[in-house]
Design an enzyme around this catalytic site. Structure first.
Site, short mmCIF file in Angstrom:
data_model
loop_
_atom_site.label_atom_id
_atom_site.label_comp_id
_atom_site.label_asym_id
_atom_site.label_seq_id
_atom_site.Cartn_x
_atom_site.Cartn_y
_atom_site.Cartn_z
N THR A 95 19.82 7.44 38.68
CA THR A 95 19.12 6.19 38.95
C THR A 95 17.65 6.29 38.57
O THR A 95 17.10 5.38 37.94
CB THR A 95 19.25 5.80 40.44
OG1 THR A 95 20.64 5.65 40.76
CG2 THR A 95 18.54 4.48 40.72
N ASN A 201 30.12 2.63 49.40
CA ASN A 201 29.34 1.60 48.72
C ASN A 201 29.76 1.39 47.26
O ASN A 201 29.73 0.24 46.77
CB ASN A 201 27.84 1.93 48.79
CG ASN A 201 27.52 3.35 48.35
OD1 ASN A 201 28.39 4.12 47.94
ND2 ASN A 201 26.25 3.73 48.46
N ASP A 265 34.70 9.51 43.97
CA ASP A 265 33.27 9.67 44.24
C ASP A 265 33.14 10.78 45.28
O ASP A 265 34.14 11.32 45.76
CB ASP A 265 32.70 8.34 44.74
CG ASP A 265 31.18 8.36 44.89
OD1 ASP A 265 30.53 9.27 44.35
OD2 ASP A 265 30.64 7.45 45.57
N SER A 269 28.57 11.77 51.48
CA SER A 269 27.35 11.19 50.94
C SER A 269 26.13 11.70 51.69
O SER A 269 26.24 12.29 52.78
CB SER A 269 27.41 9.66 51.03
OG SER A 269 28.48 9.14 50.27
N CYS A 305 30.93 8.87 39.42
CA CYS A 305 29.52 8.48 39.24
C CYS A 305 28.56 9.65 39.37
O CYS A 305 27.38 9.50 39.08
CB CYS A 305 29.15 7.36 40.20
SG CYS A 305 29.20 7.80 41.95
#
Length: 356
Positions: A95, A201, A265, A269, A305
């Site tokens: 990001t 998410n 994923d 997290s 991702c």
């Protein structure tokens, strides 16, 4: 953000051939047939707020910029004189790099701000931060823990706000995922994507987007790790509206059966480290392997991702020719560029749009 008005017109799409192999595939040149879709001034907190035509427009602009800049070596200073505030409560590789390098490549000035730099919501309220940044820059990307932080920024700002990740949605990741699949398969409509993992998410953003692109979605999560109930209800509505399939199960092999794309994923997290031991136990049997792919379609591919852990997918799949994870990571740059250009300018792509 108040008074963010937009107009939506019906978009007509034309089929076109891809340019190169799956790692460099773009759009062919030709006359476009497109009604206007104006996204300038909008925020992007969730793709739930974007129509089918608007999401397709974002993918089109992203593919256009990738073709013109990467393959045609054109210089496009579309954001010259503009600046972006990049607020990061959570660390990131893709990001940060995609946004910072992408904004600079387009001629703009990126400003990276951590929670130690601005003390968002601590020494200064979100309301005040939003109003201050509205006078200092042109757009904000915020990677935050709570989605409510984004909503507060958006309510008080007079400039676009982009969700760089929140606990509820990760829209910029999904744009990259669908651009990657569009490049690889040539069309999105009719594909079946199978999510095998946590109801997090990233999955929420898949659920708010897939049906709008004509994509079937099959979801396998362990019991107790399902997506948010409100997200499921909206996804079911979208699936019915767009005539796509939505399947929810706790069986990874059932989800993988007949699929074009297997996706997973992280199971743990940031902020969930104390749950790691329990999560690894609860997700036993969810690792994606070639055995998982044995029930998928012959042309199945794999997405993740990143960052990836071995328990989520084994090396045989992750580093295989079926894995699109590194083109997917690169497309984070082209899609965030496409999004920023769409929200800040009246840019019209120079190539015709892929038919989905």
């Amino acid at each position: 953000m108040s008074a963010k008005l937009f107009s939506v017109n019906t978009v007509a799409f034309k089929c076109l051939k891809t340019l190169q192999d799956c790692s460099t595939r773009g759009f062919s040149i030709g006359a476009a047939s497109l009604g206007p879709v104006n996204l300038k001034g909008r925020s992007c907190l969730t793709l739930k707020d974007f129509s089918s035509d608007e999401i397709k427009r974002l993918l089109w602009v992203s593919g256009d910029l990738k073709h013109r800049i990467k393959h045609e070596k054109q210089y496009l200073p579309l954001l010259q004189g503009k600046s972006i505030a990049m607020i990061f409560e959570k660390r990131s590789t893709r990001t940060r790099m995609s946004t910072e390098t992408g904004f600079a490549l387009l001629g703009g000035h990126p400003c990276f701000l951590t929670s130690q730099d601005i003390h968002l919501g601590v020494n200064e309220s979100g309301t005040d931060t939003a109003r201050v940044l509205s006078g200092l820059c042109d757009i904000v990307l915020a990677r935050v823990y709570s989605h409510s932080t984004l909503e507060e920024l958006d309510k008080e700002a007079s400039i676009p706000i982009i969700n760089g990740l929140s606990d509820l949605y990760h829209p910029i990741q999904i744009l990259a995922d669908f651009l990657t699949l569009q490049e690889h398969y040539g069309s999105l409509s009719g594909l079946t994507v199978s999510w095998i993992g946590d109801g997090n998410n990233v999955l929420h953003s898949f659920m708010m987007t897939a049906a709008k692109l004509g994509v079937n979605l099959k979801i396998a999560t362990p019991k107790g790790y399902e997506p948010e109930r409100s997200v499921i209800q909206e996804a079911q509505r979208l699936s019915k509206e767009h005539g796509t399939q939505l399947v929810l199960t706790s069986d990874p092999m059932e989800a993988a059966h007949g699929s074009n794309v297997l996706v997973t994923d992280t199971w743990v997290s940031m902020g969930q480290e104390e749950e790691k031991k329990k999560r690894l136990k609860d997700f036993k049997g969810y690792q994606i392997t070639m055995q998982t792919g044995s029930v998928a379609k012959p042309d199945w591919t794999f997405l993740h991702c990143l960052p990836r852990k071995m328990e989520e997918v084994d090396d045989e799949v992750f580093y295989s020719s079926r894995s699109l994870v590194f083109p997917e990571a690169e497309n984070r740059k082209w899609t965030i560029m496409g999004l920023m250009v769409s929200l800040l300018t009246d840019y019209t792509p120079q190539i015709p749009m892929q038919k989905f």
